[in-house]
Motif scaffolding. Structure first.
Motif, PDB file in Angstrom:
ATOM      1  N   GLY A  65       0.798  -1.220   0.000  1.00  0.00           N
ATOM      2  CA  GLY A  65       0.000   0.000   0.000  1.00  0.00           C
ATOM      3  C   GLY A  65       0.825   1.263   0.000  1.00  0.00           C
ATOM      4  O   GLY A  65       0.283   2.356  -0.159  1.00  0.00           O
ATOM      5  N   THR A  66       2.160   1.141   0.131  1.00  0.00           N
ATOM      6  CA  THR A  66       3.026   2.313   0.114  1.00  0.00           C
ATOM      7  C   THR A  66       3.630   2.489  -1.276  1.00  0.00           C
ATOM      8  O   THR A  66       3.704   1.547  -2.066  1.00  0.00           O
ATOM      9  N   ILE A  67       4.070   3.703  -1.552  1.00  0.00           N
ATOM     10  CA  ILE A  67       4.782   3.957  -2.808  1.00  0.00           C
ATOM     11  C   ILE A  67       6.204   3.433  -2.677  1.00  0.00           C
ATOM     12  O   ILE A  67       6.881   3.701  -1.684  1.00  0.00           O
ATOM     13  N   CYS A  68       6.622   2.667  -3.641  1.00  0.00           N
ATOM     14  CA  CYS A  68       7.959   2.074  -3.602  1.00  0.00           C
ATOM     15  C   CYS A  68       9.017   3.178  -3.601  1.00  0.00           C
ATOM     16  O   CYS A  68       8.948   4.116  -4.400  1.00  0.00           O
ATOM     17  N   PRO A  69       9.991   3.123  -2.700  1.00  0.00           N
ATOM     18  CA  PRO A  69      11.026   4.166  -2.649  1.00  0.00           C
ATOM     19  C   PRO A  69      11.838   4.201  -3.938  1.00  0.00           C
ATOM     20  O   PRO A  69      12.050   3.172  -4.581  1.00  0.00           O
ATOM     21  N   THR A  70      12.295   5.392  -4.295  1.00  0.00           N
ATOM     22  CA  THR A  70      13.018   5.557  -5.566  1.00  0.00           C
ATOM     23  C   THR A  70      14.351   4.822  -5.560  1.00  0.00           C
ATOM     24  O   THR A  70      14.907   4.572  -6.633  1.00  0.00           O
ATOM     25  N   GLU A  71      14.866   4.485  -4.380  1.00  0.00           N
ATOM     26  CA  GLU A  71      16.105   3.706  -4.353  1.00  0.00           C
ATOM     27  C   GLU A  71      15.908   2.328  -4.967  1.00  0.00           C
ATOM     28  O   GLU A  71      16.828   1.743  -5.532  1.00  0.00           O
ATOM     29  N   LEU A  72      14.674   1.818  -4.850  1.00  0.00           N
ATOM     30  CA  LEU A  72      14.362   0.522  -5.445  1.00  0.00           C
ATOM     31  C   LEU A  72      13.804   0.661  -6.848  1.00  0.00           C
ATOM     32  O   LEU A  72      14.142  -0.118  -7.739  1.00  0.00           O
ATOM     33  N   PHE A  73      12.923   1.658  -7.041  1.00  0.00           N
ATOM     34  CA  PHE A  73      12.344   1.851  -8.372  1.00  0.00           C
ATOM     35  C   PHE A  73      12.156   3.334  -8.638  1.00  0.00           C
ATOM     36  O   PHE A  73      11.441   4.021  -7.906  1.00  0.00           O
ATOM     37  N   ASN A  74      12.824   3.805  -9.672  1.00  0.00           N
ATOM     38  CA  ASN A  74      12.715   5.210 -10.058  1.00  0.00           C
ATOM     39  C   ASN A  74      12.056   5.281 -11.433  1.00  0.00           C
ATOM     40  O   ASN A  74      12.672   4.910 -12.437  1.00  0.00           O
ATOM     41  N   PRO A  75      10.797   5.733 -11.524  1.00  0.00           N
ATOM     42  CA  PRO A  75      10.092   5.732 -12.815  1.00  0.00           C
ATOM     43  C   PRO A  75      10.728   6.634 -13.862  1.00  0.00           C
ATOM     44  O   PRO A  75      10.484   6.464 -15.055  1.00  0.00           O
ATOM     45  N   SER A  76      11.553   7.586 -13.433  1.00  0.00           N
ATOM     46  CA  SER A  76      12.188   8.488 -14.400  1.00  0.00           C
ATOM     47  C   SER A  76      13.416   7.876 -15.050  1.00  0.00           C
ATOM     48  O   SER A  76      13.951   8.408 -16.012  1.00  0.00           O
ATOM     49  N   GLU A  95      16.742  -6.508 -10.117  1.00  0.00           N
ATOM     50  CA  GLU A  95      16.279  -6.608 -11.504  1.00  0.00           C
ATOM     51  C   GLU A  95      14.844  -6.083 -11.587  1.00  0.00           C
ATOM     52  O   GLU A  95      14.008  -6.402 -10.732  1.00  0.00           O
ATOM     53  N   THR A  96      14.567  -5.301 -12.619  1.00  0.00           N
ATOM     54  CA  THR A  96      13.241  -4.715 -12.806  1.00  0.00           C
ATOM     55  C   THR A  96      12.621  -5.274 -14.084  1.00  0.00           C
ATOM     56  O   THR A  96      13.218  -5.209 -15.157  1.00  0.00           O
ATOM     57  N   HIS A  97      11.427  -5.836 -13.947  1.00  0.00           N
ATOM     58  CA  HIS A  97      10.727  -6.429 -15.092  1.00  0.00           C
ATOM     59  C   HIS A  97       9.386  -5.721 -15.284  1.00  0.00           C
ATOM     60  O   HIS A  97       8.570  -5.666 -14.358  1.00  0.00           O
ATOM     61  N   ALA A  98       9.174  -5.155 -16.453  1.00  0.00           N
ATOM     62  CA  ALA A  98       7.900  -4.516 -16.761  1.00  0.00           C
ATOM     63  C   ALA A  98       6.835  -5.575 -17.002  1.00  0.00           C
ATOM     64  O   ALA A  98       7.090  -6.612 -17.628  1.00  0.00           O
ATOM     65  N   LEU A  99       5.617  -5.316 -16.494  1.00  0.00           N
ATOM     66  CA  LEU A  99       4.489  -6.217 -16.701  1.00  0.00           C
ATOM     67  C   LEU A  99       3.596  -5.626 -17.780  1.00  0.00           C
ATOM     68  O   LEU A  99       3.076  -4.521 -17.627  1.00  0.00           O
ATOM     69  N   LEU A 100       3.425  -6.357 -18.864  1.00  0.00           N
ATOM     70  CA  LEU A 100       2.717  -5.848 -20.038  1.00  0.00           C
ATOM     71  C   LEU A 100       1.489  -6.694 -20.354  1.00  0.00           C
ATOM     72  O   LEU A 100       1.492  -7.917 -20.150  1.00  0.00           O
ATOM     73  N   THR A 101       0.460  -6.032 -20.867  1.00  0.00           N
ATOM     74  CA  THR A 101      -0.719  -6.747 -21.340  1.00  0.00           C
ATOM     75  C   THR A 101      -0.464  -7.233 -22.763  1.00  0.00           C
ATOM     76  O   THR A 101       0.592  -6.977 -23.350  1.00  0.00           O
ATOM     77  N   ASN A 396      21.302   2.385   2.230  1.00  0.00           N
ATOM     78  CA  ASN A 396      20.406   1.352   2.733  1.00  0.00           C
ATOM     79  C   ASN A 396      18.968   1.864   2.644  1.00  0.00           C
ATOM     80  O   ASN A 396      18.690   3.020   2.940  1.00  0.00           O
ATOM     81  N   ILE A 397      18.059   1.010   2.228  1.00  0.00           N
ATOM     82  CA  ILE A 397      16.704   1.425   1.895  1.00  0.00           C
ATOM     83  C   ILE A 397      15.912   1.811   3.140  1.00  0.00           C
ATOM     84  O   ILE A 397      15.920   1.120   4.145  1.00  0.00           O
ATOM     85  N   HIS A 398      15.185   2.939   3.069  1.00  0.00           N
ATOM     86  CA  HIS A 398      14.281   3.353   4.134  1.00  0.00           C
ATOM     87  C   HIS A 398      13.002   3.876   3.510  1.00  0.00           C
ATOM     88  O   HIS A 398      13.044   4.686   2.585  1.00  0.00           O
ATOM     89  N   PHE A 399      11.873   3.415   3.974  1.00  0.00           N
ATOM     90  CA  PHE A 399      10.593   3.940   3.516  1.00  0.00           C
ATOM     91  C   PHE A 399      10.249   5.190   4.322  1.00  0.00           C
ATOM     92  O   PHE A 399      10.545   5.274   5.505  1.00  0.00           O
ATOM     93  N   SER A 400       9.640   6.144   3.667  1.00  0.00           N
ATOM     94  CA  SER A 400       9.291   7.376   4.367  1.00  0.00           C
ATOM     95  C   SER A 400       7.841   7.739   4.065  1.00  0.00           C
ATOM     96  O   SER A 400       7.277   7.304   3.067  1.00  0.00           O
ATOM     97  N   GLY A 401       7.268   8.568   4.915  1.00  0.00           N
ATOM     98  CA  GLY A 401       5.908   9.029   4.677  1.00  0.00           C
ATOM     99  C   GLY A 401       4.881   8.181   5.399  1.00  0.00           C
ATOM    100  O   GLY A 401       4.848   6.962   5.269  1.00  0.00           O
ATOM    101  N   ALA A 402       4.048   8.786   6.214  1.00  0.00           N
ATOM    102  CA  ALA A 402       3.035   8.056   6.961  1.00  0.00           C
ATOM    103  C   ALA A 402       1.857   7.733   6.059  1.00  0.00           C
ATOM    104  O   ALA A 402       1.543   8.461   5.117  1.00  0.00           O
TER     105      ALA A 402
END
Length: 446
Positions: A65-76, A95-101, A396-402
């Motif tokens: 339910g949280t937005i994935c941190p940019t350290e793991l996935f950066n859409p830009s 590794e990042t794999h796009a899910l396509l229809t 090291n990865i940290h999630f932020s934002g309540a």
């Protein structure tokens, strides 16, 4: 009864018959021991498991339910190449794999984390890191991309066919030539090598084919060329694409006739040499631009071997790092037993345009400029600092934002659905203790 439906069509039909969410969940649960995250189009984490939640601790916050941190996935960032990140000071390959229809619409991403083939705490392995399986006649690799290369080398070594090795500078083309020689029936005879780009046309002709006394000014003695000195053995011609046009016709004749005439001589000499050539250029392109003879290209390119660059086989980087560290340790100038996490991350993420030769030189530089038993980030060459400054940080990865109340309720509800009401794995997937999960579940009346 033979299949009349194409395999892909069969798979599509099977998927259409089982399109409910329980089917998808059963697939995901088959990988409960793996580290992965499932994201939607808005980079919100839809699915995580207890294994991944445990890895991302001590985050101790929600995952689902949280937005994935940019350290793991950066859409830009459009680069989908695997990268190395640090989790609890341990390097992981992401590794990042796009899910396509079926219509190629992107509906999300699957992030897969696998532990980098490294040693605990980045310390020097207690035993020789290059096992017999990783050392193919002097070529160190544990990459699956090198297995076809090794197979071709073994096959080519059984014959006397001319081999053309193609690969970027520093990728180990001469090691391939030496491996072919070592595996061949000529291995008791000489292996000689020359770089065709380092000598002028006149000197190269004399070095390859030899000359007789008085053939030109300064030729005070007879000189036996490499073709004769490599008799019954193997001759390696590196950077063959740089061979001057005026010598290409002579080399072609030597390959075809198996005889040569030294510069200034009148008598031909019979030769018996296995020829291996190498280049980082495309010979076909050189032929197109009139820089290389097509007939010579076909004579040289009987068995082509292509070597993947180091960035294409990143699982070999750490293997080679420790190999060259061991070599430098033997010089007793400085003994390195550990590589700091920041330095290791920079080395694993580097693009290595100079391939293995660059890696070897980088380690030698670090040995010289630093002190102590740990190789630090500050001891790497200047280009590493410039590269790191231009990249997004990967600590090291940290999630932020309540989470909002609704997001938290949705996250708990999804976790309960995923784990069929089992509290422990559901709580762990959200980074909560069992008691906290119970309290929040009651609070949201779930």
């Amino acid at each position: 009864m033979p299949l009349t439906t194409p395999p892909q069509r069969l798979f599509d039909q099977w998927l259409l018959q089982h399109r409910d969410n329980r089917f998808i969940l059963s697939l995901l649960k088959a990988f409960e021991t793996s580290h992965f995250l499932l994201l939607d189009q808005q980079q919100i984490i839809l699915y995580s498991n207890a294994t991944t939640a445990h890895l991302l601790r001590p985050i101790n916050k929600h995952l689902i339910g949280t937005i994935c941190p940019t350290e793991l996935f950066n859409p830009s960032v459009t680069d989908t190449e695997p990268k190395t990140i640090l989790l609890n000071n341990t390097p992981f390959i992401l590794e990042t794999h796009a899910l396509l229809t079926a219509t190629q619409q992107k509906i999300g991403h699957l992030l897969v984390l696998s532990e980098h083939p490294s040693t605990p705490d980045n310390t020097f392995p207690p035993t020789d890191i290059a096992t017999a399986e990783m050392n193919f006649h002097g070529i160190l690799s544990q990459s699956s991309k090198m297995k076809p290369v090794f197979q071709i080398i073994e096959n080519a070594a059984r014959t006397d066919s001319t081999v053309l090795v193609r690969g970027d500078s520093g990728s180990g083309k001469e090691l391939v030539a030496k491996a072919i020689h070592a595996l061949s029936s000529r291995n008791k005879q000489p292996f000689l090598a020359i770089n065709c780009a380092t000598l002028s046309a006149n000197l190269l002709e004399s070095e390859l084919f030899g000359h007789v006394k008085g053939a030109f000014t300064g030729a005070v003695n007879n000189h036996i060329g490499l073709f004769q000195r490599a008799h019954k053995g193997t001759l390696f011609l590196d950077e063959i694409a740089e061979l001057p046009l005026e010598l290409q016709a002579k080399l072609l004749r030597v390959i075809q006739e198996r005889t040569l005439t030294p510069v200034g001589g009148t008598q031909s000499v019979t030769i018996d040499v296995r020829l291996v050539a190498a280049t980082h250029h495309s010979l076909r392109e050189r032929v197109t631009h009139g820089l290389f003879r097509a007939d010579l290209m076909y004579r040289l390119r009987v068995v082509p071997i292509f070597i993947p660059s180091l960035k294409e086989r990143r699982e070999d980087i750490q293997l080679l790092l420790w190999h060259f560290t061991k070599q430098n340790n033997l010089k007793k100038f400085r003994i390195i037993s550990k590589i700091s996490p920041k330095a290791m991350q920079a080395l694993l993420n580097h693009s290595w345009p100079g391939n293995i030769r660059e890696l070897q030189n980088v380690l030698e530089y670090a040995f010289v400029v630093g002190q102590g038993s740990t190789l630090h980030y500050s001891e790497l060459p200047p280009e590493f600092k410039t590269t790191q400054e231009n990249l997004p940080p990967t600590p090291n990865i940290h999630f932020s934002g309540a989470l909002t109340v609704e997001q938290e309720r949705t996250a708990i509800q999804n976790a309960l659905t995923q784990y069929r009401g089992k509290i422990n794995p559901a709580a762990e997937s959200l980074g909560m203790s069992r008691a906290t999960f119970w309290r929040k579940r009651k609070q949201h009346e779930l």
